[in-house]
Structure formats: C-alpha cells, structure tokens
Write a protein that holds these residues in place. Structure first.
Motif, short mmCIF file in Angstrom:
data_model
loop_
_atom_site.label_atom_id
_atom_site.label_comp_id
_atom_site.label_asym_id
_atom_site.label_seq_id
_atom_site.Cartn_x
_atom_site.Cartn_y
_atom_site.Cartn_z
N ASN A 265 0.81 -1.23 0.00
CA ASN A 265 0.00 0.00 0.00
C ASN A 265 0.84 1.27 0.00
N MET A 266 1.94 1.24 -0.69
CA MET A 266 2.82 2.39 -0.65
C MET A 266 2.33 3.56 -1.48
N ASP A 267 1.23 3.38 -2.18
CA ASP A 267 0.68 4.49 -2.95
C ASP A 267 -0.28 5.35 -2.14
N ASP A 268 -0.43 5.01 -0.84
CA ASP A 268 -1.37 5.75 0.02
C ASP A 268 -0.72 5.93 1.39
N ARG A 269 -0.43 7.17 1.78
CA ARG A 269 0.28 7.40 3.04
C ARG A 269 -0.53 6.95 4.26
N ALA A 342 23.28 5.25 -3.81
CA ALA A 342 22.56 4.22 -3.08
C ALA A 342 21.48 4.81 -2.19
N GLY A 343 20.33 4.16 -2.16
CA GLY A 343 19.28 4.50 -1.22
C GLY A 343 19.20 3.43 -0.15
N GLY A 344 18.38 3.67 0.85
CA GLY A 344 18.31 2.76 1.98
C GLY A 344 17.45 1.53 1.70
N TRP A 345 17.68 0.51 2.56
CA TRP A 345 16.81 -0.66 2.54
C TRP A 345 15.39 -0.20 2.79
N PRO A 346 14.40 -0.75 2.10
CA PRO A 346 14.39 -1.95 1.25
C PRO A 346 14.64 -1.72 -0.23
N HIS A 347 15.37 -0.68 -0.57
CA HIS A 347 15.82 -0.44 -1.94
C HIS A 347 14.65 -0.37 -2.92
N MET A 348 13.60 0.31 -2.50
CA MET A 348 12.37 0.33 -3.29
C MET A 348 12.51 1.03 -4.62
N PHE A 349 13.54 1.88 -4.77
CA PHE A 349 13.69 2.63 -6.01
C PHE A 349 14.96 2.25 -6.76
N ASN A 350 15.55 1.08 -6.46
CA ASN A 350 16.74 0.67 -7.19
C ASN A 350 16.37 0.17 -8.58
N GLU A 351 17.36 -0.25 -9.34
CA GLU A 351 17.13 -0.63 -10.73
C GLU A 351 16.12 -1.76 -10.85
N THR A 352 16.14 -2.69 -9.90
CA THR A 352 15.23 -3.83 -9.95
C THR A 352 13.79 -3.42 -9.65
N ASN A 353 13.61 -2.59 -8.64
CA ASN A 353 12.26 -2.26 -8.19
C ASN A 353 11.68 -1.01 -8.85
N ALA A 354 12.53 -0.16 -9.42
CA ALA A 354 12.06 1.12 -9.95
C ALA A 354 10.93 1.00 -10.96
N PRO A 355 10.95 0.01 -11.87
CA PRO A 355 9.85 -0.05 -12.85
C PRO A 355 8.47 -0.16 -12.21
N PHE A 356 8.40 -0.71 -11.00
CA PHE A 356 7.11 -0.88 -10.32
C PHE A 356 6.90 0.17 -9.23
N MET A 357 8.00 0.66 -8.64
CA MET A 357 7.89 1.48 -7.44
C MET A 357 8.16 2.96 -7.67
N ALA A 358 8.96 3.31 -8.66
CA ALA A 358 9.36 4.70 -8.84
C ALA A 358 8.26 5.50 -9.54
N LYS A 359 7.10 5.54 -8.89
CA LYS A 359 5.95 6.31 -9.37
C LYS A 359 5.78 7.52 -8.46
N ASP A 360 5.19 8.57 -8.98
CA ASP A 360 5.08 9.81 -8.23
C ASP A 360 4.39 9.62 -6.88
N ASP A 361 3.31 8.82 -6.87
CA ASP A 361 2.58 8.65 -5.61
C ASP A 361 3.40 7.90 -4.58
N LYS A 362 4.14 6.89 -5.00
CA LYS A 362 4.96 6.12 -4.07
C LYS A 362 6.16 6.93 -3.58
N ILE A 363 6.75 7.70 -4.47
CA ILE A 363 7.86 8.56 -4.06
C ILE A 363 7.38 9.57 -3.03
N ALA A 364 6.21 10.12 -3.26
CA ALA A 364 5.66 11.10 -2.31
C ALA A 364 5.39 10.46 -0.96
N VAL A 365 4.84 9.26 -0.94
CA VAL A 365 4.55 8.57 0.33
C VAL A 365 5.84 8.25 1.07
#
Length: 439
Positions: A265-269, A342-365
């Motif tokens: 639920n990272m798209d909703d704070r 490098a960002g912190g664990w859980p590395h939500m915005f790294n190269e592997t996860n970015a295609p799914f996680m690096a969205k504006d709403d998730k970054i904002a949350v």
C-alpha cells in the motif's frame, strides 16, 4: 556486570536483534574459510577528504599464507552503482594494489570488490572508502505537512483503548524475572501489537527499554538477562500476531502473505504498511508508561537495521523517549537511487524495483516514512554504531539520516563491519544504555 555476561546477554537472548546474531555467525563463518580475500584501503581509518586519492591492497590467503600469482578481478565504484573502474590483476608477490587514483569530489563511499577463483571455487572480498561522510546530505524531501500528518495520526491512535492482556510464560522466567507475552490494541480498533515483557520480580521502580525489531517475521524470546539487571524490557513484533509460535509459521508467512510487506500500500500514506508499525511503537511506549513498576522517566529505545530505523523514528514521534541506540538504520534516504547513489533498505527505487515502485505517488509517500525526516527532530542523546562495509543498509543512506541529528550523539565506528556486529559493539551499546538509564 562483567563483559562475559554482556556477550551472553546479546547472543543468547536475541541481544541486539536477529540480524546481529546472523552477522556474528557470518563473521565466524568467514574467518573459517580456507581462502580469504583481504581488501585493505591505504588509510588506516578508511576515511578520506574530498579529492584525496584512495587505493586498495589485495591479498589472498590460503592457510593464512599469501597466495602468489593468483589472478583477481576487481570492481570499484559507488556502493550499489555500476563500477567506474574494473579490471584484473596478478598477485605476483602475494599482494597487489588496485584503484590507485580512486577518488570522489562529492561526499560518499567507494567500494572495491575483489573476486578470485582458487581450485575451482570462487571467493570474494571487499572494502569501502569513505569520502567526507559527515557531509552527506539527504536526497529525500521533507513534506510541508509532515508533522501535521503524524501528529494527527498519533492523536487518532491515542483514542483507541489499549486493552492490554498479559499471558505469563512460566517456562521463560527465572528466580528474579517474570516473563509475559503482551497483547495490546494498536492504532485502530481490532489491530493488535504483541511482544515479550520481562520485569524484575522484586518490588520497586525500574527504568525501561523498548527493543524494536529488525526486518522479517519471527518469534521473540525477550530480554530476560537485561531485566535481571534491574530493568523492564519490552521486545515487540510489528506484524500484529503472537510472537511465541513455532518458527515454521513465521517462515511460511514471510514466504507467503507477508512477503514484501515493506511495499504494501505504498501508494497511500494512510494505508502504507509502516503506518501501523510506527504507531505501534508509540503504543508500546504507552504500555510501558502504564506499568506501575516503571519509574516514569528513564526509557530507551534501541534496535538495528529496521529496528535502527524504528529507534530513531520512535524517538522523534514520542518525547517520552529519553535515550536511543541505533545500529545501521534502514529506511534512510530511500530516494537516493533516484539521484544516482545508493538508497536505503528496502531499496524500493533501485534498478530492480524502480519499474514498479518509482511512481510519483509512491515517491511522495516515501517522504512521510523516511528516517531522514524523523532524524531532524531527534532531541535526546543517542548511541550509534556501524561499519562502512554494509551491503544491506548502504552507509551513504544512513549517514544521510545521521547527519541530520543535532542532539548529542556518540558514534562507535567499526569500519570493516557489514550488516552485522562484533561482540565489542554489542558490549559498547549495552554499557551505554545501562549508564544512561541508571543515572
């Protein structure tokens, strides 16, 4: 208390946290390897000024004797980033120096990773050079309504009855300590928080220690020996389930329903998984303050990794915390990967996860849950410890948070440690906590 007891306390009763025990085991395993790959920076403290050139001496040992004429491959670059130098080198006399002009002109860390194949088996070693780490600043943004959000969340949670339930665990108690499983209502009606409470049997008023957990799903044993030293201890889980079941159940949950809980639920704070976690830590303090045996003032929070993050966050959220201890905090400067580092664990915005996680709403949350934005508000003394070789929680990320803390702070730096601790680090934090709480 003597040092043998300190070590036993931390290793036999989950001590620092689960990951610390794993780390100690890893240390022993690494030291027992037949082939050792030693990578040594050319400065004893592994720390450099901006623009200063670092190099790394590589030695491969077999039976504690340098292996001559072995060929090693090396990669040098920012942690978690593609290398800026790479190549092969031959240990013609048992050692070789690589990366002779490795440097940074902005604060950060350069890691030299070395691999070698001996008798058909692959081995690896690495070391990390720090460049002005005390000057690393976060990439994460502080929302204008950060504290408006959290103060409102705490106020709503405070309306929920605690509904505390205690279950005596007679098989875990001692002649001087009673041990219980605690079950209290968390931030919403129907949600629960579980933990292990250990308190001295002798009547009196005692300081308290809240231990917040590292990542994962597991049972807990409680900090019984620390309670025997005259403290109330509460070791909590974060997933809303009892903490006394068999390990297999937690393993199944970790591989199934709770796998990747860090992203839920990272798209909703208001619905992100860690909201229940952060507010649950505050509820645990509510519970400790409700105990008649608590002295009403001296309370510390401590943990490592995810627990290191929670220690800082809980301290910022709740001014009833008087001391904190944090080892290699996770969840720090999560947006580092979006800025080329490098960002912190859980590395939500790294190269592997970015295609799914690096969205504006998730970054904002992420900004509402990032340690760096809580660290700015820490006002009490803290003890911190880590090394430069952490691959799980990159030091760039936790220095970004640490450098925001203006309160009194003591750093016990052990450069070669990764995501684990030496017994000496465990001793230091225990001594520090006892000294603060018994003032």
């Amino acid at each position: 208390m003597n040092r043998i007891v300190f070590i036993r306390m931390f290793t036999a009763t989950c001590g620092l946290l689960f990951l610390s025990l794993w780390g100690v085991a890893q240390t022993q395993s690494r030291s027992a390897q037949l082939i050792q790959v030693l990578v040594t920076p050319n400065k004893a403290d592994w720390t450099y000024a901006l623009g200063e050139e670092a190099s790394f001496e590589v030695t491969v040992l077999k039976h504690q004797v340098p292996v001559e004429n072995a060929t090693v491959s090396y990669r040098i670059g920012l942690e978690k980033m593609p290398p800026t130098q790479s190549g092969e080198a031959t240990l013609s006399s048992g050692t070789v120096v690589v990366g002779k002009k490795a440097t940074l002109d902005t604060p950060g860390f350069l890691r030299c990773e070395v691999r070698v194949t001996v008798d058909g088996a692959d081995y690896r070693g690495f070391a990390t050079a720090a460049f002005a780490p005390e000057s690393i600043q976060p990439t994460q943004q502080l929302p204008n309504d950060f504290w408006t959000f959290w103060n409102a969340a705490k106020a709503e949670a405070a309306k929920v009855p605690m509904d505390a339930k205690l279950t005596l665990l007679p098989g875990r108690g001692t002649e001087t300590v009673d041990v219980y499983e605690v079950n209290i209502q968390n931030y919403e009606l129907g949600t629960r928080l579980y933990g292990i409470l250990a308190r001295p049997k002798k009547p009196g008023k005692y300081p308290a220690v809240l231990q917040v957990p590292g990542a994962g799903i597991r049972p807990y044993a409680g900090l019984i020996e620390l309670a025997a030293e005259g403290m109330i201890t509460l070791q909590i889980g974060i997933h809303g389930m009892p903490v006394t079941y068999e390990t297999g159940l937690y393993n199944d949950l970790g591989a199934g329903a709770l796998r990747g809980y860090q992203f839920f639920n990272m798209d909703d704070r208001d619905r992100y998984y860690y909201k229940r976690v952060y507010l649950g830590c505050v509820r645990a303090i509510d519970y400790l303050y409700s105990l008649p045996e608590f002295d009403g003032n001296n309370l510390a929070v401590w943990g490592g990794s995810q627990g290191g993050a929670l220690a800082i966050i809980t301290t910022a959220l709740d001014n009833r915390v008087k001391y904190l201890a944090s080892f290699y905090p996770a969840l720090s400067d999560l947006t580092g990967y979006l800025h080329g580092r490098a960002g912190g664990w859980p590395h939500m915005f790294n190269e592997t996860n970015a295609p799914f996680m690096a969205k504006d709403d998730k970054i904002a949350v992420s900004a509402y849950y990032d340690v760096v934005n809580f660290a700015r508000s820490v006002k009490v003394p803290g003890f911190y410890s880590w090394g430069y070789n952490d691959e799980t929680c990159p030091p760039t990320s936790f220095y970004a948070a640490y450098n925001q803390i203006k309160a009194p702070k003591e750093l016990y730096l052990v450069q070669e440690t990764g995501h684990w601790t030496f017994p000496e680090q465990q001793i230091k934090v225990q001594e520090w906590l006892v000294a603060q709480l018994r003032r």
